[in-house]
Design an enzyme around this catalytic site. Structure first.
Site, mmCIF file in Angstrom:
data_model
loop_
_atom_site.group_PDB
_atom_site.id
_atom_site.type_symbol
_atom_site.label_atom_id
_atom_site.label_comp_id
_atom_site.label_asym_id
_atom_site.label_seq_id
_atom_site.Cartn_x
_atom_site.Cartn_y
_atom_site.Cartn_z
ATOM 1 N N ARG A 274 80.438 25.916 19.474
ATOM 2 C CA ARG A 274 79.049 25.787 18.454
ATOM 3 C C ARG A 274 78.063 24.808 19.503
ATOM 4 N NH1 ARG A 274 82.027 24.339 13.425
ATOM 5 N NH2 ARG A 274 83.768 26.054 15.124
ATOM 6 N N THR A 275 78.252 23.360 20.369
ATOM 7 C CA THR A 275 77.601 22.840 20.578
ATOM 8 C C THR A 275 76.554 23.517 22.086
ATOM 9 O OG1 THR A 275 79.183 20.871 20.114
ATOM 10 C CG2 THR A 275 78.031 20.609 21.715
ATOM 11 N N LYS B 263 84.540 24.389 43.961
ATOM 12 C CA LYS B 263 84.299 24.676 45.079
ATOM 13 C C LYS B 263 84.571 22.894 45.837
ATOM 14 C CE LYS B 263 81.717 28.789 45.562
ATOM 15 N NZ LYS B 263 80.263 29.300 46.012
ATOM 16 N N ARG C 43 77.894 18.027 29.292
ATOM 17 C CA ARG C 43 79.962 17.766 28.514
ATOM 18 C C ARG C 43 80.368 17.356 29.557
ATOM 19 N NH1 ARG C 43 82.600 20.728 23.558
ATOM 20 N NH2 ARG C 43 81.224 19.106 22.495
ATOM 21 N N HIS D 91 80.609 11.147 20.576
ATOM 22 C CA HIS D 91 79.772 12.256 20.852
ATOM 23 C C HIS D 91 78.641 12.155 19.824
ATOM 24 C CE1 HIS D 91 79.071 16.698 20.698
ATOM 25 N NE2 HIS D 91 80.415 16.728 20.283
HETATM 26 C C1 NCD Z 1 83.967 18.972 18.571
HETATM 27 C C2 NCD Z 1 84.308 17.766 20.249
HETATM 28 O O1 NCD Z 1 84.100 18.832 20.845
HETATM 29 O O2 NCD Z 1 84.623 16.567 20.800
HETATM 30 N N1 NCD Z 1 83.972 19.716 18.669
HETATM 31 C C3 NCD Z 1 82.765 19.702 18.606
HETATM 32 O O3 NCD Z 1 82.006 19.647 19.374
HETATM 33 N N2 NCD Z 1 82.002 20.906 17.809
HETATM 34 C C4 NCD Z 1 85.249 17.643 17.967
HETATM 35 C C5 NCD Z 1 86.974 18.766 18.877
HETATM 36 O O4 NCD Z 1 86.454 19.611 19.843
HETATM 37 O O5 NCD Z 1 87.658 19.054 18.250
#
Ligand code: NCD
Length: 358
Positions: free
Chosen positions: A98-99, A126, A148, A176
């Protein structure tokens, strides 16, 4: 931690904000909002690395601008030109659905050229270091990097090495920021305010960057925060953060306006933190009986992905009168559009200044 005092001016309800919730939460979310898209909207920093360094007024600015993008996203034609000509690169060193999709849609709606780097199959495998990867990318002149990474602090390290704006899309257990902002937008639109609310953040607090960013944001906006979970999933020192700590879900939910459930982050656990998932669900899983301890109009949130039958009962997650989980996903696109637009404004201003000096 969340001790910043918020000025009276910042605490004032925005003009046009819904002050009282009446009817279902959906009414707040779907009511038409007056766009407040002004030239004074700005962020001080070049990057968005966390909530920690944001002022309350910047949080309000981001949310006000996000409101206008919610309206845009509900139209048939969803395009804006805020990022036209800019290149956005999404670098995800951890799996995400989703992100990553949310950032990609946000960038495309604003006219950016968006590229997704598949870091699992990249040169990192690598043996290339994070910094080498960043330097290589930097040489291609990206404008926005969305990153990320599984290690806390990795995104801010990378930000020091590149010439573009960097957005932290989640670093280890650290922060986050766009998740906390989209949660704040969801709360503000359903409750009509983002102050003086009792928010219960429940579950695996110790391993959660979502919890950390939310504690910071909700604290800056002067809410009452309660962390609820077993002692083994509570971070050391939580009691000194200016929050309430509760190891019983029923007590923790008492009088809560907002119930925020968190996933058990098994990938970040290196030992047994709970006796069994069954036992955890019995004591800390949110179901209808436990939710009765919260306020009658309490909303239920979850950042996803959800473990149904572990931290939350599927019926509660799908209950449109209580759950705002799908709304959080919608707000996510708008918040990311707002963050990228404000960072792009700073980027344009900095480049114009450099050109003037040359
Ligand atoms: C969160 C994350 O990645 O920190 N999810 C997200 O961003 N959609 C929370 C999670 O992974 O539980």
């Amino acid at each position: 931690m969340p001790t910043a005092r918020v000025t009276a001016a910042v605490l004032r309800e925005r003009p046009g904000a819904i002050c009282q919730r009446n009817g279902s939460h959906a009414e707040g979310l779907f009511r038409e909002r007056r766009p407040i898209y002004t030239a004074t909207m700005s962020l001080r920093a070049r990057h968005l690395l966390g909530i920690e360094h944001l002022e309350p007024v910047e949080i309000t600015t981001l949310l006000d601008l996000s409101d206008t993008f919610v309206d845009l996203n509900r139209r048939d034609v969803k395009h804006d030109t805020a990022l036209t000509g800019l290149t956005q690169v999404n670098m995800f060193f951890e799996h995400s659905t989703r992100t990553q999709a949310s950032f990609e849609i946000a960038g495309k709606r604003l006219g950016a050229d968006v590229m997704n780097m598949h870091m699992q199959s990249s040169s990192v495998k690598k043996g290339e270091t994070l910094i080498d990867t960043a330097m290589t990318l930097n040489a291609m002149h990206p404008d926005l990097l969305v990153v990320r990474h599984p290690s806390s602090g990795a995104v801010s390290l990378l930000a020091q090495k590149v010439n573009c704006a960097v957005i932290n899309a989640g670093d280890g257990r650290h922060e986050h920021p766009t998740q906390a902002l989209l949660d704040a937008l969801t709360i503000r639109r359903t409750k009509g305010r983002l102050q003086r609310l009792t928010v219960a953040i429940c579950g695996d607090i110790a391993h959660s960057r979502v919890a950390r960013s939310n504690i910071l944001l909700l604290g800056k906006m002067e809410n009452r925060i309660r962390l609820v979970g077993p002692p083994t999933l509570m971070p050391a020192g939580a009691a000194e953060w200016g929050v309430e700590v509760c190891t019983n879900l029923e007590d923790g939910l008492k009088d809560a306006d907002v119930v925020m459930m968190l996933r058990l982050q098994k990938e970040r656990m290196d030992g047994a933190f709970i006796p069994s998932e069954r036992e955890y669900y019995h004591r800390f899983g949110l179901d209808g009986d436990k939710l009765r301890h919260a306020r009658d109009d309490a909303i239920v949130m979850h950042p996803g992905p959800m473990n149904r039958g572990v931290e939350i009962d599927g019926t509660i997650a799908d209950d449109i009168n209580r759950s705002v989980i799908q709304d959080q996903v919608e707000m996510g696109v708008a918040v990311r559009m707002a963050a990228m637009k404000l960072l792009a404004d700073n980027l344009h201003a900095a480049r114009a200044e450099t050109e003037e000096m040359a």
